[in-house]
Write a protein that holds these residues in place. Structure first.
Motif, PDB file in Angstrom:
ATOM      1  N   LEU A  53      -0.071  -4.476  -4.137  1.00  0.00           N
ATOM      2  CA  LEU A  53      -1.432  -3.958  -3.982  1.00  0.00           C
ATOM      3  C   LEU A  53      -2.088  -4.597  -2.773  1.00  0.00           C
ATOM      4  O   LEU A  53      -2.240  -5.819  -2.717  1.00  0.00           O
ATOM      5  CB  LEU A  53      -2.263  -4.291  -5.228  1.00  0.00           C
ATOM      6  CG  LEU A  53      -1.977  -3.518  -6.510  1.00  0.00           C
ATOM      7  CD1 LEU A  53      -2.738  -4.135  -7.677  1.00  0.00           C
ATOM      8  CD2 LEU A  53      -2.378  -2.060  -6.362  1.00  0.00           C
ATOM      9  N   ASP A  54      -2.485  -3.770  -1.804  1.00  0.00           N
ATOM     10  CA  ASP A  54      -3.087  -4.303  -0.578  1.00  0.00           C
ATOM     11  C   ASP A  54      -4.581  -4.005  -0.547  1.00  0.00           C
ATOM     12  O   ASP A  54      -4.991  -2.856  -0.374  1.00  0.00           O
ATOM     13  CB  ASP A  54      -2.391  -3.674   0.639  1.00  0.00           C
ATOM     14  CG  ASP A  54      -2.682  -4.459   1.923  1.00  0.00           C
ATOM     15  OD1 ASP A  54      -3.466  -5.419   1.866  1.00  0.00           O
ATOM     16  OD2 ASP A  54      -2.115  -4.106   2.971  1.00  0.00           O
ATOM     17  N   GLU A  55      -5.388  -5.037  -0.744  1.00  0.00           N
ATOM     18  CA  GLU A  55      -6.854  -4.941  -0.686  1.00  0.00           C
ATOM     19  C   GLU A  55      -7.423  -3.831  -1.581  1.00  0.00           C
ATOM     20  O   GLU A  55      -8.149  -2.959  -1.107  1.00  0.00           O
ATOM     21  CB  GLU A  55      -7.314  -4.696   0.770  1.00  0.00           C
ATOM     22  CG  GLU A  55      -6.891  -5.750   1.775  1.00  0.00           C
ATOM     23  CD  GLU A  55      -7.684  -7.054   1.665  1.00  0.00           C
ATOM     24  OE1 GLU A  55      -8.487  -7.192   0.724  1.00  0.00           O
ATOM     25  OE2 GLU A  55      -7.474  -7.941   2.504  1.00  0.00           O
ATOM     26  N   PRO A  56      -7.109  -3.846  -2.886  1.00  0.00           N
ATOM     27  CA  PRO A  56      -7.604  -2.754  -3.744  1.00  0.00           C
ATOM     28  C   PRO A  56      -9.123  -2.691  -3.855  1.00  0.00           C
ATOM     29  O   PRO A  56      -9.674  -1.635  -4.157  1.00  0.00           O
ATOM     30  CB  PRO A  56      -6.968  -3.042  -5.103  1.00  0.00           C
ATOM     31  CG  PRO A  56      -6.585  -4.470  -5.075  1.00  0.00           C
ATOM     32  CD  PRO A  56      -6.273  -4.793  -3.649  1.00  0.00           C
ATOM     33  N   SER A  57      -9.835  -3.801  -3.602  1.00  0.00           N
ATOM     34  CA  SER A  57     -11.295  -3.766  -3.799  1.00  0.00           C
ATOM     35  C   SER A  57     -12.057  -3.436  -2.521  1.00  0.00           C
ATOM     36  O   SER A  57     -13.275  -3.337  -2.530  1.00  0.00           O
ATOM     37  CB  SER A  57     -11.781  -5.118  -4.347  1.00  0.00           C
ATOM     38  OG  SER A  57     -11.871  -6.065  -3.300  1.00  0.00           O
ATOM     39  N   MET A  58     -11.340  -3.243  -1.411  1.00  0.00           N
ATOM     40  CA  MET A  58     -12.008  -3.078  -0.120  1.00  0.00           C
ATOM     41  C   MET A  58     -12.975  -1.884  -0.106  1.00  0.00           C
ATOM     42  O   MET A  58     -12.607  -0.772  -0.447  1.00  0.00           O
ATOM     43  CB  MET A  58     -10.968  -2.890   0.983  1.00  0.00           C
ATOM     44  CG  MET A  58     -11.580  -2.951   2.379  1.00  0.00           C
ATOM     45  SD  MET A  58     -10.347  -2.593   3.624  1.00  0.00           S
ATOM     46  CE  MET A  58      -9.720  -4.228   3.936  1.00  0.00           C
ATOM     47  N   GLY A  59     -14.208  -2.178   0.255  1.00  0.00           N
ATOM     48  CA  GLY A  59     -15.200  -1.116   0.422  1.00  0.00           C
ATOM     49  C   GLY A  59     -15.731  -0.518  -0.867  1.00  0.00           C
ATOM     50  O   GLY A  59     -16.392   0.510  -0.847  1.00  0.00           O
ATOM     51  N   LEU A  60     -15.431  -1.145  -1.999  1.00  0.00           N
ATOM     52  CA  LEU A  60     -15.896  -0.578  -3.271  1.00  0.00           C
ATOM     53  C   LEU A  60     -17.139  -1.300  -3.792  1.00  0.00           C
ATOM     54  O   LEU A  60     -17.328  -2.493  -3.563  1.00  0.00           O
ATOM     55  CB  LEU A  60     -14.800  -0.666  -4.341  1.00  0.00           C
ATOM     56  CG  LEU A  60     -13.483   0.065  -4.066  1.00  0.00           C
ATOM     57  CD1 LEU A  60     -12.584  -0.026  -5.295  1.00  0.00           C
ATOM     58  CD2 LEU A  60     -13.710   1.520  -3.702  1.00  0.00           C
ATOM     59  N   ALA A  61     -17.955  -0.566  -4.535  1.00  0.00           N
ATOM     60  CA  ALA A  61     -19.137  -1.158  -5.174  1.00  0.00           C
ATOM     61  C   ALA A  61     -18.686  -2.171  -6.230  1.00  0.00           C
ATOM     62  O   ALA A  61     -17.636  -1.990  -6.846  1.00  0.00           O
ATOM     63  CB  ALA A  61     -19.954  -0.055  -5.829  1.00  0.00           C
ATOM     64  N   SER A 114     -14.642  10.163  -4.073  1.00  0.00           N
ATOM     65  CA  SER A 114     -15.345   8.954  -3.615  1.00  0.00           C
ATOM     66  C   SER A 114     -14.320   7.860  -3.319  1.00  0.00           C
ATOM     67  O   SER A 114     -13.152   7.964  -3.718  1.00  0.00           O
ATOM     68  CB  SER A 114     -16.292   8.459  -4.706  1.00  0.00           C
ATOM     69  OG  SER A 114     -15.532   7.915  -5.773  1.00  0.00           O
ATOM     70  N   GLY A 115     -14.755   6.799  -2.657  1.00  0.00           N
ATOM     71  CA  GLY A 115     -13.853   5.672  -2.332  1.00  0.00           C
ATOM     72  C   GLY A 115     -13.178   5.092  -3.562  1.00  0.00           C
ATOM     73  O   GLY A 115     -11.978   4.821  -3.569  1.00  0.00           O
ATOM     74  N   GLY A 116     -13.961   4.934  -4.628  1.00  0.00           N
ATOM     75  CA  GLY A 116     -13.408   4.368  -5.861  1.00  0.00           C
ATOM     76  C   GLY A 116     -12.369   5.282  -6.478  1.00  0.00           C
ATOM     77  O   GLY A 116     -11.314   4.844  -6.941  1.00  0.00           O
ATOM     78  N   GLU A 135      -3.355  -0.642   2.119  1.00  0.00           N
ATOM     79  CA  GLU A 135      -4.741  -0.904   2.483  1.00  0.00           C
ATOM     80  C   GLU A 135      -5.334   0.409   3.003  1.00  0.00           C
ATOM     81  O   GLU A 135      -4.676   1.159   3.714  1.00  0.00           O
ATOM     82  CB  GLU A 135      -4.742  -1.957   3.599  1.00  0.00           C
ATOM     83  CG  GLU A 135      -6.100  -2.410   4.012  1.00  0.00           C
ATOM     84  CD  GLU A 135      -6.026  -3.435   5.142  1.00  0.00           C
ATOM     85  OE1 GLU A 135      -7.099  -3.840   5.595  1.00  0.00           O
ATOM     86  OE2 GLU A 135      -4.921  -3.806   5.570  1.00  0.00           O
ATOM     87  N   GLY A 136      -6.576   0.702   2.609  1.00  0.00           N
ATOM     88  CA  GLY A 136      -7.191   1.943   3.070  1.00  0.00           C
ATOM     89  C   GLY A 136      -6.690   3.156   2.319  1.00  0.00           C
ATOM     90  O   GLY A 136      -6.889   4.291   2.735  1.00  0.00           O
ATOM     91  N   ARG A 137      -5.968   2.928   1.201  1.00  0.00           N
ATOM     92  CA  ARG A 137      -5.553   3.953   0.232  1.00  0.00           C
ATOM     93  C   ARG A 137      -4.507   4.954   0.721  1.00  0.00           C
ATOM     94  O   ARG A 137      -3.582   5.265   0.031  1.00  0.00           O
ATOM     95  CB  ARG A 137      -6.745   4.716  -0.350  1.00  0.00           C
ATOM     96  CG  ARG A 137      -8.014   3.890  -0.249  1.00  0.00           C
ATOM     97  CD  ARG A 137      -8.876   3.883  -1.402  1.00  0.00           C
ATOM     98  NE  ARG A 137     -10.273   3.727  -0.995  1.00  0.00           N
ATOM     99  CZ  ARG A 137     -10.854   2.553  -0.800  1.00  0.00           C
ATOM    100  NH1 ARG A 137     -10.199   1.440  -0.974  1.00  0.00           N
ATOM    101  NH2 ARG A 137     -12.114   2.495  -0.439  1.00  0.00           N
ATOM    102  N   ARG A 138      -4.689   5.528   1.930  1.00  0.00           N
ATOM    103  CA  ARG A 138      -3.691   6.445   2.511  1.00  0.00           C
ATOM    104  C   ARG A 138      -3.268   7.573   1.583  1.00  0.00           C
ATOM    105  O   ARG A 138      -2.086   7.870   1.446  1.00  0.00           O
ATOM    106  CB  ARG A 138      -2.423   5.666   2.939  1.00  0.00           C
ATOM    107  CG  ARG A 138      -2.650   4.516   3.865  1.00  0.00           C
ATOM    108  CD  ARG A 138      -2.709   4.976   5.311  1.00  0.00           C
ATOM    109  NE  ARG A 138      -3.076   3.853   6.160  1.00  0.00           N
ATOM    110  CZ  ARG A 138      -2.219   3.014   6.701  1.00  0.00           C
ATOM    111  NH1 ARG A 138      -0.928   3.164   6.489  1.00  0.00           N
ATOM    112  NH2 ARG A 138      -2.627   2.033   7.484  1.00  0.00           N
TER     113      ARG A 138
END
Length: 238
Positions: free
Chosen positions: A158-166, A136-138, A83-86
């Motif tokens: 996969l932990d929250e792959p769509s978080m914060g994305l358009a 970018s976030g994506g 989560e949060g990509r890291r």
């Protein structure tokens, strides 16, 4: 492929995961959905060896892994996109991807997987020499997924792959998840966007405060009034 049995995990005095059992069959996408704080991330972190279970077993391909070190679990074929990509923001895109393959020695295979990642995420090839922190976030999400794929996982967490994305990017990421699965990667997906998760998953488990309250076929759960009410804003199938 993965069998979690009667898992209990504590954070200090807090009983975060309460006797959870779940299974992931080879070739499936299985999703865990539930509100924030339901324990979804904790389950993934415990499977990948980052959290330790108080009791219960986790078997991957019939080998118990709950007391193994995280790097040994990864070497067995489990990779996590946290989560949060890291991602490593001071390193380039290429260096991040190379790190994903650090346990591997097969140069030809690594090169082939690098090409596969660029094929999936052409944007990363365009940014190959760029510092990851400037993406970018994506793009960072693509990089995190690409890095995990470089380990050639049998099971991808996969932990929250769509978080914060358009929304458009969410669509693209979910198409890629589906594609990876069709190419043979088994996936355990934790996702806040229950509607999207249920639309691509085979099986689903619904968590509430550390317990599984519902499980079954993802398409059927997507149509159930309880799920619709709690997670899909009351709009089944829309």
């Amino acid at each position: 492929m993965l069998k979690v049995n009667d898992l209990n995990v504590y954070y200090g005095g807090i009983h975060a995961i309460k006797g959870i059992s779940l299974e992931v069959e080879e070739g499936q996408i299985v999703t865990l959905i539930g509100a924030n704080g339901a324990g979804k991330t904790t389950i993934l972190r415990t499977i990948s060896g980052l959290n330790k279970a108080k009791s219960g077993t986790i078997a991957f391909k019939n080998t118990e892994i709950q007391s193994m070190a995280a790097q040994n679990i990864m070497a067995m074929g489990i990779s996590q996109v946290p989560e949060g990509r890291r991602i490593f923001s001071a390193m380039t895109v290429l260096e991040n991807l190379q790190l994903g393959a650090y346990l591997r020695k097969d140069k030809a295979g690594i090169k082939k997987d690098m090409e596969r990642v660029f094929d999936k995420f052409p944007r990363l090839l365009e940014r190959i020499k760029q510092q990851a922190g400037t993406l970018s976030g994506g793009e960072q999400q693509m990089l995190a997924m690409g890095r995990a794929l470089m380990a050639r996982p049998k099971l991808l967490l996969l932990d929250e792959p769509s978080m914060g994305l358009a929304p458009l990017l969410v669509q693209a990421i979910f198409s890629t998840i589906k594609e990876l699965n069709q190419e043979g990667t088994t996936i355990l997906l934790v996702e806040q966007n229950a509607h999207m998760a249920l639309s691509i998953a085979h099986q689903a488990y619904v968590l509430e405060t550390g317990r599984i309250v519902l499980s079954g076929d993802a398409k059927e759960l997507a149509c159930s009034p309880e799920i619709s009410e709690a997670y899909l804003g009351g709009s089944v199938g829309h």
